[in-house]
Design a protein around this motif. Structure first.
Motif, PDB file in Angstrom:
ATOM      1  N   GLN A   1       0.813  -1.212   0.000  1.00 47.72           N
ATOM      2  CA  GLN A   1       0.000   0.000   0.000  1.00 47.72           C
ATOM      3  C   GLN A   1       0.852   1.271   0.000  1.00 47.72           C
ATOM      4  O   GLN A   1       0.323   2.364  -0.180  1.00 47.72           O
ATOM      5  CB  GLN A   1      -0.914   0.009   1.230  1.00 47.72           C
ATOM      6  CG  GLN A   1      -2.007  -1.041   1.207  1.00 47.72           C
ATOM      7  CD  GLN A   1      -3.091  -0.706   0.193  1.00 47.72           C
ATOM      8  OE1 GLN A   1      -3.522   0.427   0.091  1.00 47.72           O
ATOM      9  NE2 GLN A   1      -3.517  -1.705  -0.556  1.00 47.72           N
TER      10      GLN A   1
ATOM     11  N   ASN B   1      -4.440   3.730   1.020  1.00 42.65           N
ATOM     12  CA  ASN B   1      -5.736   3.717   1.718  1.00 42.65           C
ATOM     13  C   ASN B   1      -5.950   4.957   2.577  1.00 42.65           C
ATOM     14  O   ASN B   1      -6.789   4.970   3.471  1.00 42.65           O
ATOM     15  CB  ASN B   1      -5.857   2.461   2.574  1.00 42.65           C
ATOM     16  CG  ASN B   1      -4.767   2.386   3.639  1.00 42.65           C
ATOM     17  OD1 ASN B   1      -3.960   3.295   3.789  1.00 42.65           O
ATOM     18  ND2 ASN B   1      -4.751   1.284   4.368  1.00 42.65           N
ATOM     19  N   GLU B   2      -5.144   6.015   2.316  1.00 36.62           N
ATOM     20  CA  GLU B   2      -5.241   7.307   2.997  1.00 36.62           C
ATOM     21  C   GLU B   2      -4.719   7.274   4.432  1.00 36.62           C
ATOM     22  O   GLU B   2      -4.848   8.256   5.162  1.00 36.62           O
ATOM     23  CB  GLU B   2      -6.677   7.856   2.976  1.00 36.62           C
ATOM     24  CG  GLU B   2      -7.204   8.094   1.567  1.00 36.62           C
ATOM     25  CD  GLU B   2      -8.571   8.771   1.572  1.00 36.62           C
ATOM     26  OE1 GLU B   2      -9.107   9.035   2.668  1.00 36.62           O
ATOM     27  OE2 GLU B   2      -9.092   9.033   0.474  1.00 36.62           O
ATOM     28  N   SER B   3      -4.123   6.176   4.854  1.00 34.92           N
ATOM     29  CA  SER B   3      -3.457   6.146   6.151  1.00 34.92           C
ATOM     30  C   SER B   3      -2.019   6.621   5.960  1.00 34.92           C
ATOM     31  O   SER B   3      -1.571   6.870   4.833  1.00 34.92           O
ATOM     32  CB  SER B   3      -3.496   4.737   6.740  1.00 34.92           C
ATOM     33  OG  SER B   3      -2.756   3.841   5.930  1.00 34.92           O
TER      34      SER B   3
END
Length: 329
Positions: free
Chosen positions: A15, A42-44
C-alpha cells in the motif's frame, strides 16, 4: 516513528505510495529538516511531519503523485502575521518545504538498499540530484564518514542511521514494561538472560531474545559504541559477570539497576567509563516497574538526543573517579 520503521513498511507493505520528506525549514517547525513520513494508498500514513494539521492535506496529493510517477514539491508558509489559521494550528509560524516522491522504480530500489545497509549496522547517505525542477531525481549513495559532496547539483542528502539498540540483561517481570516502552520510542530492543523460561518472545513481544550465560552473552551480542545496555537481573553474581564483560567494549550507555552501595561493590577495582550510569534512570522518584521504565527510557532518550539537564554533574571520568559516583542527575 524512526526512519527504519518506515523503511520496513516500504519493504513489506504494497500500500506504500508516496514518501514525504521535509527538505527545507525556515523558522520554527514541529519536525526538523530530514523528517519523513509514508503516505499510503488507503489514505493512512506512517510517521508525522506536523502535529496533525498537514497530514490530511498531504494525503490529497497522493493520487496525482502516484499516477504521474513524478515527484512534487509542496510548500507550507505559516510566517505571515495575518495567517492565524496555520500559525495557531501548527504552532510554529515557519516555512516548510516537503518533497513528495512516488515509492516505485529507482526510489524503491534505493530505499530497500538503505534498509539492507541499516540491517547490517551501516549508516548511509542517500543523495538526491534534481533536474527539470523537481520532476526528475537521480539517487546515489555515499559514506557518511566522508560527508555529502559539495556539488551544487546535489540538492538534498538524507542520512540514515541504524536503529539504536537497547540491550536489557535480565528477563524478570520488571523488564517487560521497559522493553515495551523502549521499543515504542524507536529503539531496537534485545532482551538477554540465561533462563530460557523467562527470556522468550511470548514474554517480550517485539523484542529480540538471546539466551546464554553472561560470559557467552557478551560475545554473542557483539557490543559496540552505539549500544545502550541496562543490567537488571537482580542476581549479583550474574550482573557482575555481565558488567565486567560489557565494560570491555565501548558503549554509548551502561546503566546498572540497584542501590549505589550494591553497584559500588560490583565495580570494585574496575575503571569506570563515561558511559556508566548508576542507579539507572533519571531521578524522578519513580516506584514500581512501570515508573522505573519511564525513568530509564527518559534517560535513554536524553542520551540519544545529547541533551544535558540543569544540575547535571560528575560528567567527566576523572571527576567520577574522585567522588566514586557516575550518576547524572
Amino acid at each position: 516513528m524512526e526512519a527504519y520503521d518506515i523503511l520496513q513498511a516500504v519493504e513489506s507493505n504494497a500500500q506504500a505510495r508516496v514518501l514525504a520528506t521535509v527538505i527545507h525549514v525556515e523558522g520554527h517547525a514541529y519536525r526538523k529538516q530530514g523528517a519523513i513520513m509514508l503516505l499510503m494508498a488507503n489514505e493512512s500514513s506512517l510517521g508525522s511531519i506536523s502535529p496533525g494539521c498537514l497530514e490530511a492535506d498531504l494525503s490529497a496529493y497522493v493520487p496525482a503523485v502516484w499516477e504521474s510517477q513524478k515527484p512534487q514539491m509542496v510548500e507550507y508558509d505559516m510566517r505571515p502575521a495575518d495567517d492565524f489559521g496555520w500559525g495557531a494550528t501548527i504552532g510554529c509560524g515557519g516555512l516548510i518545504r516537503i518533497l513528495l516522491e512516488p515509492v516505485s522504480g529507482e526510489l524503491l530500489v534505493n530505499l530497500l538498499a538503505v534498509k539492507a545497509s541499516l540491517d547490517r549496522g551501516e549508516a548511509v547517505h542517500l543523495l538526491r540530484t534534481f533536474s527539470d525542477g523537481y520532476s526528475n531525481i537521480t539517487y546515489t549513495f555515499c559514506d557518511p564518514d566522508e560527508g555529502a559532496p559539495s556539488d551544487r547539483q546535489v540538492v538534498y542528502a538524507s542520512l540514515f542511521t541504524p536503529k539504536p539498540r537497547v540491550i536489557v540483561f535480565g528477563a524478570n517481570p520488571d523488564a517487560m514494561p521497559l522493553a515495551q516502552m523502549a521499543a515504542s520510542v524507536g529503539f531496537r530492543v534485545v532482551v538477554a538472560d540465561w533462563r530460557e523460561a523467562f527470556c522468550n518472545v511470548e514474554r517480550f513481544p517485539g523484542a529480540e531474545t538471546v539466551v546464554a550465560f553472561p560470559e557467552q552473552l557478551v560475545e554473542q551480542l557483539k557490543l559496540n559504541a552505539q549500544d545502550y545496555v541496562i543490567v537488571m537481573s537482580h542476581q549479583f553474581e550474574k550482573d557482575s559477570a555481565f558488567v565486567r564483560g560489557a565494560m570491555e567494549s565501548s558503549l554509548r550507555y551502561l546503566g546498572i539497576m540497584g542501590s549505589r552501595d550494591r553497584t559500588e561493590k560490583m565495580l570494585e577495582g574496575l575503571e569506570r567509563p563515561d558511559c556508566l550510569h548508576y542507579p539507572v534512570g533519571l531521578k524522578i522518584g519513580s516506584e514500581g516497574p512501570v515508573e522505573n521504565a519511564v525513568s530509564i527510557v527518559a534517560e535513554l532518550i536524553r542520551m540519544k538526543r545529547g541533551v544535558r539537564t540543569t544540575g547535571e554533574w560528575a560528567s567527566s571520568a576523572a571527576m567520577r573517579r574522585d567522588i566514586q559516583s557516575c550518576r547524572l542527575w
